[in-house]
Design an enzyme around this catalytic site. Structure first.
Site, PDB file in Angstrom:
ATOM      1  CD  GLU B 108      -2.048  -2.271   1.384  1.00  0.00           C
ATOM      2  OE1 GLU B 108      -0.777  -2.592   1.644  1.00  0.00           O
ATOM      3  OE2 GLU B 108      -2.688  -3.172   1.210  1.00  0.00           O
ATOM      4  CG  HIS B 177     -10.004  -6.623   8.336  1.00  0.00           C
ATOM      5  ND1 HIS B 177      -9.011  -7.128   9.179  1.00  0.00           N
ATOM      6  CD2 HIS B 177      -9.499  -6.976   6.895  1.00  0.00           C
ATOM      7  CE1 HIS B 177      -8.217  -7.841   8.096  1.00  0.00           C
ATOM      8  NE2 HIS B 177      -8.606  -7.335   6.926  1.00  0.00           N
TER       9      HIS B 177
HETATM   10  C1  TPP Z   1      -2.258  -4.224   4.179  1.00  0.00           C
HETATM   11  C2  TPP Z   1      -3.322  -5.015   3.748  1.00  0.00           C
HETATM   12  N1  TPP Z   1      -3.629  -5.202   2.432  1.00  0.00           N
HETATM   13  C3  TPP Z   1      -4.350  -5.938   2.051  1.00  0.00           C
HETATM   14  C4  TPP Z   1      -5.104  -6.925   2.678  1.00  0.00           C
HETATM   15  C5  TPP Z   1      -6.142  -7.646   1.991  1.00  0.00           C
HETATM   16  N2  TPP Z   1      -5.710  -9.015   1.873  1.00  0.00           N
HETATM   17  C6  TPP Z   1      -5.784  -9.954   2.922  1.00  0.00           C
HETATM   18  S1  TPP Z   1      -4.959 -11.404   2.589  1.00  0.00           S
HETATM   19  C7  TPP Z   1      -4.501 -10.786   1.314  1.00  0.00           C
HETATM   20  C8  TPP Z   1      -3.431 -11.581   0.445  1.00  0.00           C
HETATM   21  C9  TPP Z   1      -2.246 -11.947   1.016  1.00  0.00           C
HETATM   22  O1  TPP Z   1      -1.762 -12.994   0.395  1.00  0.00           O
HETATM   23  P1  TPP Z   1      -0.532 -13.762   1.030  1.00  0.00           P
HETATM   24  O2  TPP Z   1       0.406 -12.871   1.744  1.00  0.00           O
HETATM   25  O3  TPP Z   1       0.007 -14.745  -0.057  1.00  0.00           O
HETATM   26  O4  TPP Z   1      -0.998 -14.851   2.021  1.00  0.00           O
HETATM   27  P2  TPP Z   1      -2.011 -16.141   1.955  1.00  0.00           P
HETATM   28  O5  TPP Z   1      -3.399 -15.647   1.885  1.00  0.00           O
HETATM   29  O6  TPP Z   1      -1.623 -16.709   0.520  1.00  0.00           O
HETATM   30  O7  TPP Z   1      -1.718 -16.962   3.051  1.00  0.00           O
HETATM   31  C10 TPP Z   1      -4.957  -9.603   0.893  1.00  0.00           C
HETATM   32  C11 TPP Z   1      -4.654  -8.739  -0.092  1.00  0.00           C
HETATM   33  C12 TPP Z   1      -4.779  -6.824   4.070  1.00  0.00           C
HETATM   34  N3  TPP Z   1      -5.193  -7.634   5.096  1.00  0.00           N
HETATM   35  N4  TPP Z   1      -3.963  -6.092   4.637  1.00  0.00           N
END
Ligand code: TPP
Ligand code: MG
Lengths: 407, 378
Positions: B108, B177
């Site tokens: 972000e 959230h």
């Molecule tokens: C700072 C932030 N940006 C966006 C999100 C929304 N979000 C939650 S999980 C996710 C994907 C994360 O992927 P990864 O790090 O690969 O973890 P995985 O879900 O595959 O375990 C996103 C974009 C968030 N929770 N926090």
């Protein structure tokens, strides 16, 4: 240690090529790639014997690889199996309860990734520390949370692991710092836990987990820098399940070799579908950090079977074949099961009994969790624990002054 | 006001030496593309009115602005191939291609800063945050890099950028959230901040935000995305924009002024009906639409009529939107009040997960009606 040439001479099937990854992955995700001679498996449950890991278990960066052998016992192997079955059963229960609309909000399951949480736990002690993101149910269980308290939390119950305040993404236990909802934010926090350890002259390590998507957050690199600068005892660990939400790793990262992304921090890529490889890597990593060599960046190569969260079908950005292939050929539970039978660590019957025991334990706990009461909707409970008890301000404001709560 | 910038001697002096400050820069746009006042109540024929979900209204706004101006592009997490985490950007990648609709890594602070830079260099980015909770990672870029630059540069460097995404609590997602940032952004000079309630609001305000030469924060609400609202023929046109700083009277009334925004507008409207039924009083419901600038005039005018004011919002109470409305009412309408103005806000608590507790944390229709009745002593 075996040389590469020697090791590749073994007769185990090479499943690596059966899977066509989007990003280059050289470490196998074969969950049944370890080897032991069944003649060498002792009779006694707690007598150690040696397991040989596949030569494709690790990939290293500026680091000598961990030993490709692991001492274990029949008892431990069975416990590992039990742990993974429990996590999966629990996640399946969460899946069902979510679909029954008993679980609210976001719910991220770790089905397929069980070997990471369980393998790590088998390599550390309760005095070590773990911090992760929102995909945390398995870790909470491994760290000592009960199924009842975890499922209870998902159901928003008073006796849930966070008293119904946190829900799916926020679970805490001794040596477990959550359960964090902001992608990447837990990584510098993890470095801080390691900092405290070093400050207190403790010889523990901190396991700091984040996803492949999270690994692109700037603060991950900020944490790397401080950790190396101050030689912090921490094992950064990217759980690379190939996708961050609907984005394939290589669409988000300029360089997807996550174990190399510490640049000046040595790295270790691990077969995250093989619990034995995970244990060997973390055990080695722990020794490394405790010996004062500073941080490591691990990459657990794994796969999530389900969607990102319950609201994502998980099939729009990857093929059903890909999911099916991982499930049917690389499953961590099936892989270990095959080994246990091949090595005659256990009989088919005993394994069935373990399975049954794990499942009935989980089912019973889930049932009890469903019977637990929800927190009373009273101001006392709503405003409880915003601050440390006894240190609260005189009052908190309600939606109107009529609802103000005086401690 | 934009034109006067051009006439500033210092600016003229500079522009001769620094040719890269070209008149095609966003701040110097012709007035025609600046938001012009369009009366949203200008329904043509009832048959021309269409039911549109907030999500689709936002989508339409984005599509129209992408179509109208090739300086506009959309960047954020999952906005392109996944069609948006909440499907607001659905179909935009297919229609406009990956030059204009861009999936960002989860970073972000980084991508927000990047879009700010693109805006400084003359593009008109729409920077989507999956939710505003994650914009906390990037708030420095929004405030220090975007909001303050025009002023710090003495008016030389504009930053035409739109930050948008869902704000406020959603169902059962707990503390990290579920925060409402209206007052955070609303307190920053240099930013404009809007919070749509209906589909017309959503389309008109988002389009105005994209066209506005300043950084604008568009605070949407996830719980409203799926809600359908009638959309007038005028609002269906691609020239429909809503002015900033103009509130909308959603329901006229003579006894009580309810000033509110975003999802709480709907709750206030329901509560107003309930108050009419239960107590025979007529509440006037004012949908702020815009947090910054804030339509003080509309509030004062209404209070003159009703003598009573109640602010309703779902943010934390301290230093919040409600607090601001009450303060403004004190400053500008004290003499017209028959009773102290009151506010209903979110409770002062990190959002709990359990449903029963969550319910206690945010305004409800029932609470609005009861508290309104209490204020009126009916
Ligand atoms: C700072 C932030 N940006 C966006 C999100 C929304 N979000 C939650 S999980 C996710 C994907 C994360 O992927 P990864 O790090 O690969 O973890 P995985 O879900 O595959 O375990 C996103 C974009 C968030 N929770 N926090
Ligand atoms: Mg991932």
């Amino acid at each position: 240690m075996f040389t590469r040439a020697l090791r590749s001479g073994r007769a185990l099937p090479l499943r690596r090529n059966a899977f066509v990854p989007l990003a280059k992955r050289t470490v196998t995700t074969d969950a049944a790639s370890s080897h032991a001679e069944k003649e060498h498996v002792p009779e006694k449950d707690d007598k150690p014997f040696e397991v040989r890991l596949s030569d494709e278990s690790f990939e290293t960066y500026e680091l000598d690889p961990p030993p490709y052998t692991l001492d274990t016992t029949k008892k431990e192997l069975k416990q590992m199996y039990y742990d993974m079955v429990s996590i999966r059963r629990m996640e399946m229960a969460a899946d069902r309860l979510y679909k029954e609309k008993k679980i609210r909000g976001f719910c991220h399951l770790s089905t397929g990734q069980e070997a990471v949480a369980a393998g790590i736990e088998h390599a550390i002690t309760k005095e070590d520390h773990v911090i992760t993101a929102y995909r945390c149910h398995g870790f909470a269980l491994m760290r000592g949370g009960t199924v009842k308290s975890i499922i209870g939390e998902l159901l928003g119950r008073r006796e849930g692991i966070a008293y119904g305040k946190g829900g799916s993404m926020h679970m805490f236990a001794k040596g477990f710092y959550g359960g964090n909802g902001i992608v990447g934010a837990q990584v510098p926090v993890g470095a801080g836990i390691a900092f405290a350890n070093q400050y207190n002259d403790k010889d523990n390590t901190t396991i700091c987990l984040y996803g492949d998507g999270a690994s692109n957050q700037g603060q991950v690199f900020e944490a790397f820098n401080m950790a190396k600068l101050w030689n912090l005892p921490i094992l950064f660990g990217c759980e690379n399940n190939k996708y961050g939400m609907g984005t394939a790793a290589n669409r988000a990262a300029a360089m997807t070799e996550y174990y190399k992304r510490g640049q000046y921090i040595p790295g270790l890529k691990v077969n995250g579908m093989d619990i034995l490889a995970v244990k060997a890597a973390v055990q080695y990593g722990k020794q490394y950090t405790v010996a004062g060599h500073g941080p490591l960046v691990l990459e657990y190569v794994t796969y999530r079977y389900g969607g990102h969260s319950m609201s994502d079908p998980g099939t729009t950005y990857r093929t059903r074949e890909e999911i099916q292939r991982m499930r049917s050929t690389n499953d961590p539970i099936a892989g270990l099961k095959q080994k246990l039978l091949d090595w005659e660590v256990t009989s088919e019957d005993e394994l069935k009994a373990i399975d049954k025991e794990a499942r009935s334990y989980v089912d019973k706990e889930v049932e009890e969790a469903e019977k637990m009461p929800v927190p009373e909707a009273t101001p006392k409970i709503l405003y409880e624990d915003i601050y440390v008890r006894g240190s609260e301000p005189p009052f908190m404001r309600g939606r109107t002054p009529d609802e103000n709560y005086y401690y | 006001m934009v034109a006067s910038r051009l006439l500033r001697p210092a600016s003229r002096l500079l522009s001769t030496h620094r040719p890269f400050i070209s008149p095609s820069k966003s701040a110097l746009q012709p007035a025609a593309s600046l938001p012009t006042l369009v009366n949203a109540r200008r329904y043509a024929t009832p048959s021309g009115v269409k039911e549109v979900a907030v999500r689709d209204a936002l989508n339409e706004a984005l599509a129209e602005e992408l179509e109208a101006n090739d300086k506009v592009f959309v960047l954020g997490e999952e906005v392109a191939q996944y069609n948006g985490a909440y499907k607001v950007t659905k179909g935009l990648l297919d229609r406009f291609g990956d030059k204009r609709v861009i999936d960002s890594p989860i970073t972000e602070s980084g991508f927000c800063g990047l879009t700010v830079g693109a805006a400084l260099a003359g593009l008109h980015p729409v920077c989507e945050f999956m939710t505003f909770n994650f914009a906390m990672q990037a708030i420095d870029q929004i405030i220090n890099s975007a909001a303050k630059t025009h002023y710090m540069s003495g008016g030389i460097q504009p930053c035409n950028i739109t930050f948008r995404g869902p704000n406020g609590f959603a169902a059962g997602v707990a503390a990290q959230h579920s925060q409402d940032y209206s007052s955070w952004y609303g307190s920053i000079p240099g930013l404009k901040v809007v919070a749509p309630y209906s589909s017309e609001d959503a389309k008109g305000l988002l389009k105005a935000a994209i066209r506005d030469p300043n950084p604008v924060v568009v605070l949407e609400n996830e719980l409203m995305y799926g809600t359908h609202f009638p959309m007038s023929e005028a609002a269906q046109r691609d020239d429909f924009v809503l002015p900033f700083g103009k509130a909308k009277i959603e329901r006229p009334g003579k006894d009580l002024t309810i000033v509110t925004l975003s999802r709480c507008v709907g709750q206030a409207l329901t509560a107003a009906e309930q108050m009419k039924k239960d107590y025979g009083v007529e509440a006037e419901v004012i949908n702020l639409r815009s947090v910054k600038p804030l339509d003080v005039e509309a509030i004062v005018k209404s209070v003159k009529k009703t003598g009573h004011l109640m602010a309703v919002e779902s943010g934390f109470p301290s230093f919040g939107v409600g607090a601001e409305i009450l303060a403004l009412t004190m400053e500008y309408a004290f003499d017209y009040l028959d009773a102290p103005a009151v506010r209903i806000t979110g409770a002062e608590v990190p959002t709990p997960y359990a449903q029963g507790l969550e319910n206690m944390s945010f305004p409800s229709e029932d609470l609005i009606a009861k508290y309104g009745a209490k204020l009126l002593r009916v």
